[in-house]
Design an enzyme around this catalytic site. Structure first.
Site, PDB file in Angstrom:
ATOM      1  N   ASP A  16      42.983  38.515  39.808  1.00 55.32           N
ATOM      2  CA  ASP A  16      42.394  39.779  39.990  1.00 55.32           C
ATOM      3  C   ASP A  16      43.660  40.934  39.828  1.00 55.32           C
ATOM      4  O   ASP A  16      43.440  41.798  40.378  1.00 55.32           O
ATOM      5  CB  ASP A  16      41.461  40.301  41.234  1.00 55.32           C
ATOM      6  CG  ASP A  16      40.204  39.135  41.179  1.00 55.32           C
ATOM      7  OD1 ASP A  16      39.822  38.808  40.044  1.00 55.32           O
ATOM      8  OD2 ASP A  16      39.984  38.655  42.233  1.00 55.32           O
ATOM      9  N   LYS A  19      44.827  41.399  34.709  1.00 55.19           N
ATOM     10  CA  LYS A  19      45.053  40.597  33.503  1.00 55.19           C
ATOM     11  C   LYS A  19      44.304  40.939  32.394  1.00 55.19           C
ATOM     12  O   LYS A  19      44.735  41.166  31.248  1.00 55.19           O
ATOM     13  CB  LYS A  19      45.037  39.065  33.709  1.00 55.19           C
ATOM     14  CG  LYS A  19      45.586  38.354  34.777  1.00 55.19           C
ATOM     15  CD  LYS A  19      45.389  36.994  34.965  1.00 55.19           C
ATOM     16  CE  LYS A  19      43.958  36.681  35.462  1.00 55.19           C
ATOM     17  NZ  LYS A  19      43.846  37.401  36.752  1.00 55.19           N
ATOM     18  N   GLY A  43      36.772  36.982  36.182  1.00 50.38           N
ATOM     19  CA  GLY A  43      35.937  38.208  35.730  1.00 50.38           C
ATOM     20  C   GLY A  43      37.180  39.345  35.528  1.00 50.38           C
ATOM     21  O   GLY A  43      37.845  39.749  36.406  1.00 50.38           O
ATOM     22  N   HIS A  44      37.031  39.591  34.276  1.00 50.50           N
ATOM     23  CA  HIS A  44      38.079  40.537  33.770  1.00 50.50           C
ATOM     24  C   HIS A  44      37.512  41.866  33.445  1.00 50.50           C
ATOM     25  O   HIS A  44      36.614  42.064  32.736  1.00 50.50           O
ATOM     26  CB  HIS A  44      39.023  40.039  32.692  1.00 50.50           C
ATOM     27  CG  HIS A  44      39.682  38.738  32.901  1.00 50.50           C
ATOM     28  ND1 HIS A  44      40.540  37.817  32.080  1.00 50.50           N
ATOM     29  CD2 HIS A  44      39.600  38.110  34.055  1.00 50.50           C
ATOM     30  CE1 HIS A  44      40.916  36.991  32.619  1.00 50.50           C
ATOM     31  NE2 HIS A  44      40.372  36.760  33.978  1.00 50.50           N
ATOM     32  N   GLN A 225      42.397  33.348  36.390  1.00 52.11           N
ATOM     33  CA  GLN A 225      43.155  33.112  37.838  1.00 52.11           C
ATOM     34  C   GLN A 225      44.288  33.992  37.954  1.00 52.11           C
ATOM     35  O   GLN A 225      44.678  34.415  37.323  1.00 52.11           O
ATOM     36  CB  GLN A 225      42.581  31.611  38.263  1.00 52.11           C
ATOM     37  CG  GLN A 225      41.199  31.345  38.458  1.00 52.11           C
ATOM     38  CD  GLN A 225      40.578  31.069  37.352  1.00 52.11           C
ATOM     39  OE1 GLN A 225      40.996  30.449  36.177  1.00 52.11           O
ATOM     40  NE2 GLN A 225      39.449  31.720  36.946  1.00 52.11           N
TER      41      GLN A 225
HETATM   42  P1  GDP Z   1      41.720  40.107  36.604  1.00 52.73           P
HETATM   43  O1  GDP Z   1      40.641  39.275  36.805  1.00 52.73           O
HETATM   44  O2  GDP Z   1      43.136  39.936  36.440  1.00 52.73           O
HETATM   45  O3  GDP Z   1      41.499  40.886  35.089  1.00 52.73           O
HETATM   46  O4  GDP Z   1      41.454  41.586  37.097  1.00 52.73           O
HETATM   47  P2  GDP Z   1      40.009  42.370  37.738  1.00 52.73           P
HETATM   48  O5  GDP Z   1      39.478  42.894  36.575  1.00 52.73           O
HETATM   49  O6  GDP Z   1      39.292  41.266  38.288  1.00 52.73           O
HETATM   50  O7  GDP Z   1      40.484  43.119  38.726  1.00 52.73           O
HETATM   51  C1  GDP Z   1      41.212  44.268  38.689  1.00 52.73           C
HETATM   52  C2  GDP Z   1      40.408  45.477  38.742  1.00 52.73           C
HETATM   53  O8  GDP Z   1      41.457  46.581  39.037  1.00 52.73           O
HETATM   54  C3  GDP Z   1      39.564  45.847  38.027  1.00 52.73           C
HETATM   55  O9  GDP Z   1      38.571  46.643  38.405  1.00 52.73           O
HETATM   56  C4  GDP Z   1      40.390  46.754  36.948  1.00 52.73           C
HETATM   57  O10 GDP Z   1      39.595  47.884  36.349  1.00 52.73           O
HETATM   58  C5  GDP Z   1      41.204  47.646  37.902  1.00 52.73           C
HETATM   59  N1  GDP Z   1      42.540  47.957  37.510  1.00 52.73           N
HETATM   60  C6  GDP Z   1      43.513  47.488  36.737  1.00 52.73           C
HETATM   61  N2  GDP Z   1      44.756  48.039  36.787  1.00 52.73           N
HETATM   62  C7  GDP Z   1      44.448  49.149  37.637  1.00 52.73           C
HETATM   63  C8  GDP Z   1      45.272  50.233  38.083  1.00 52.73           C
HETATM   64  O11 GDP Z   1      46.530  50.311  37.687  1.00 52.73           O
HETATM   65  N3  GDP Z   1      44.888  51.117  38.966  1.00 52.73           N
HETATM   66  C9  GDP Z   1      43.367  50.909  39.547  1.00 52.73           C
HETATM   67  N4  GDP Z   1      43.064  51.928  40.376  1.00 52.73           N
HETATM   68  N5  GDP Z   1      42.818  50.018  39.119  1.00 52.73           N
HETATM   69  C10 GDP Z   1      43.185  49.030  38.180  1.00 52.73           C
HETATM   70  P1  IMO Z   2      40.363  36.129  37.732  1.00 53.47           P
HETATM   71  O1  IMO Z   2      40.536  35.595  36.283  1.00 53.47           O
HETATM   72  C1  IMO Z   2      40.101  35.645  41.902  1.00 53.47           C
HETATM   73  C2  IMO Z   2      38.871  31.575  43.499  1.00 53.47           C
HETATM   74  C3  IMO Z   2      37.714  31.384  44.072  1.00 53.47           C
HETATM   75  C4  IMO Z   2      38.128  30.435  45.019  1.00 53.47           C
HETATM   76  C5  IMO Z   2      38.947  29.427  44.240  1.00 53.47           C
HETATM   77  C6  IMO Z   2      38.236  28.216  43.781  1.00 53.47           C
HETATM   78  O2  IMO Z   2      39.169  37.221  37.618  1.00 53.47           O
HETATM   79  O3  IMO Z   2      41.611  36.480  38.310  1.00 53.47           O
HETATM   80  P2  IMO Z   2      36.294  28.190  41.472  1.00 53.47           P
HETATM   81  O4  IMO Z   2      35.017  28.730  41.207  1.00 53.47           O
HETATM   82  O5  IMO Z   2      37.522  28.355  40.658  1.00 53.47           O
HETATM   83  O6  IMO Z   2      36.378  26.681  41.909  1.00 53.47           O
HETATM   84  O7  IMO Z   2      36.886  28.663  42.908  1.00 53.47           O
HETATM   85  O8  IMO Z   2      39.562  30.250  43.134  1.00 53.47           O
HETATM   86  N1  IMO Z   2      38.932  32.010  41.967  1.00 53.47           N
HETATM   87  C7  IMO Z   2      39.359  33.539  41.762  1.00 53.47           C
HETATM   88  N2  IMO Z   2      39.778  34.398  42.578  1.00 53.47           N
HETATM   89  N3  IMO Z   2      40.017  35.682  40.576  1.00 53.47           N
HETATM   90  C8  IMO Z   2      39.630  34.801  39.773  1.00 53.47           C
HETATM   91  O9  IMO Z   2      39.536  34.753  38.482  1.00 53.47           O
HETATM   92  C9  IMO Z   2      39.072  33.308  40.214  1.00 53.47           C
HETATM   93  N4  IMO Z   2      38.620  32.331  39.875  1.00 53.47           N
HETATM   94  C10 IMO Z   2      38.544  31.422  40.854  1.00 53.47           C
HETATM   95  O10 IMO Z   2      37.452  32.804  44.784  1.00 53.47           O
HETATM   96  O11 IMO Z   2      38.967  30.859  46.196  1.00 53.47           O
HETATM   97 MG    MG Z   3      39.392  39.113  38.152  1.00 54.42          MG
END
Ligand code: GDP
Ligand code: IMO
Ligand code: MG
Length: 429
Positions: A16, A19, A43-44, A225
């Site tokens: 999270d 990416k 979850g991106h 991840q």
């Molecule tokens: P990922 O799994 O690495 O793709 O990250 P996620 O999408 O799960 O979580 C990142 C969250 O932060 C998402 O809701 C993005 O929309 C948000 N986000 C990304 N970059 C920024 C930033 O620079 N500032 C803020 N406030 N939110 C951001």
């Molecule tokens: P993105 O791509 C954050 C965590 C789960 C748990 C562990 C194992 O959005 O960054 P799993 O279901 O993979 O066997 O769970 O890994 N986990 C993540 N945490 N972002 C993710 O993906 C994750 N994918 C798995 O919360 O701790």
């Molecule tokens: Mg994510």
């Protein structure tokens, strides 16, 4: 062969890090975007033109019509969820790029999801906090050579082979976990229905990616991840079940590692973690609560509140080494506006000694206490900042300190979720 132009975008913490946003940003000038690990546990979130999109298994490049997005062989794929996700993003009205899926990717099947839930239950207090998407059991079956790959569906005797494996899995579920069987016919027909929708996307994607790189096309590899959730190099056993680190961009896609020339580590300006495991810089106070609210730190997939902490450079340096990270990109910097005093962990104290590495066991990592460098924060809203020079001095100092301690260049930062809230200080692709 033309000049290689490939870049891995990898999470450098516990997932999270943003990416998806960064992959989408770089995808605006890429030709191909490839996922190499994980499944719909990811979850991106991607924001542009006032719309918010979420993908779990489809690469974040999909929102760029000129880009071919590829799901590589290192991924595990729930075909039913993939089709649902495709339909959702098709309805958004955005012109999408082409999608290809590796014929060697493993299938997540309904019994994997049941086993994931049952295993978590059985772990009791040692629960990992998985996303319950069946990820662990699917990779278990892959290693046990009990998995089903997408290419198997086209085999003449597929239904019979699948039935044999299915019956074995049901026996395992009934005996080990006392869970009632599910219907083979229903599982089979739902799988085939989803397969019919996407079967034209299936190919040997390794051949496609190698050709693209050799022709000089710009190829991005999108991590899922984060490096600290890597099955080998992460905070085991509180990890996911795949190699999430950048080195898997070759194995997980079927090309030589020599065809990858740069790795960008995406780093959140602080730390978050979902699920269980050691977290020496965790903030269990109102500062952490404030960051969680401002950063909307709730899992995009499971909606769980994310655990929040200060930036941990011991962990980040571990990620830099194990993923071969060349450059860093700092995200969510805007979320730190208004925090009076910022802390950066640069060492751990373990049994009275200063250490600068992550111990191999979770119980030892739990005992590590973070040693901090304190830095004054900034009050200004930075969400409209367009260059490094526009940042408040203390924000510049914060970025410079990360770069100095990690001995690595920062190539940009992000100040909000939108595509446009991205500042590049050095072009790397
Ligand atoms: P990922 O799994 O690495 O793709 O990250 P996620 O999408 O799960 O979580 C990142 C969250 O932060 C998402 O809701 C993005 O929309 C948000 N986000 C990304 N970059 C920024 C930033 O620079 N500032 C803020 N406030 N939110 C951001
Ligand atoms: P993105 O791509 C954050 C965590 C789960 C748990 C562990 C194992 O959005 O960054 P799993 O279901 O993979 O066997 O769970 O890994 N986990 C993540 N945490 N972002 C993710 O993906 C994750 N994918 C798995 O919360 O701790
Ligand atoms: Mg994510």
């Amino acid at each position: 062969m033309r000049k290689i132009n490939s870049l891995v975008v990898v999470g450098s913490q516990w997932g999270d890090e943003g990416k998806g946003k960064m992959t989408d940003y770089f995808a605006q000038k890429a030709d191909v975007v490839v996922r190499f690990a994980g499944g719909d546990n990811a979850g991106h979130v991607i924001n542009f033109n006032g719309q918010k999109h979420k993908v779990t298994i489809i690469p974040s490049g999909i929102f760029n019509p000129e880009v071919t997005s590829v799901i590589g062989n290192g991924c595990v794929v729930n075909l039913i969820n993939l089709v649902k996700e495709l339909e959702t993003i098709q309805k958004s009205g955005v012109k999408l790029g082409k999608l290809l899926i590796s014929d060697r990717a493993q299938l997540i099947l309904p019994y994997h999801i049941l086993i994931d839930g049952a295993q978590e239950e059985a772990r009791g207090a040692r629960k990992i906090g998985t996303t319950k998407r069946g990820i662990g059991p699917t990779y278990q079956d892959k290693a046990a050579r009990l998995g089903i790959r997408i290419a198997d569906i086209e085999e003449k005797d597929f239904k019979e082979t699948f039935k044999e494996i299915f019956d074995y899995q049901m026996m395992f579920l009934n005996k080990m976990f006392d869970i009632a069987s599910i219907s083979f016919d229903k599982t089979y027909s739902e799988l085939m229905k989803a397969y019919e929708v996407i079967k034209d996307c299936i190919t040997d994607t390794g051949i496609f990616i190698e050709k693209a790189i050799k022709e000089g096309k710009k190829v991005l590899f999108e991590g899922a991840q984060g490096a600290l959730l890597d099955i080998d190099h992460g905070t085991y056993p509180y990890v996911t079940s795949s190699n999430t680190s950048a080195n898997n961009a070759s194995t997980g896609t079927g090309i030589s590692h020599k065809l990858i020339n740069n790795t960008l580590g995406v780093v959140k300006a602080y730390s978050t973690r979902v699920g269980a495991g050691a977290f020496p810089t965790e903030l269990l106070n109102e500062i952490g609560d404030g960051i969680r609210e401002r950063g909307h730190e709730y899992g995009s997939n499971t909606k769980r509140p994310r655990r929040v902490g200060w930036l941990d450079l011991v962990a980040l340096k571990h990620a830099i080494r194990t993923s071969g990270i060349d450059y860093l990109f700092i995200t969510l910097l805007d979320v730190l506006s208004g925090v009076d005093q910022l802390m950066i962990c640069d060492k751990y104290i373990f049994e009275g000694e200063e250490i600068s590495y992550i111990p191999a066991t979770s119980s030892k990592h739990e005992k590590c206490e973070a040693k901090y460098i304190s830095m004054p924060g900034w009050k200004e809203d930075i969400t409209q900042v367009k260059s490094f020079d526009d940042l408040p001095t203390n924000a510049k100092n914060y970025l410079n300190k990360i770069s100095e301690i990690c001995e690595i260049e920062i190539t940009g930062f992000s100040v909000g979720p939108d595509r446009l809230q991205t500042v590049i200080t050095k072009e790397i692709m």
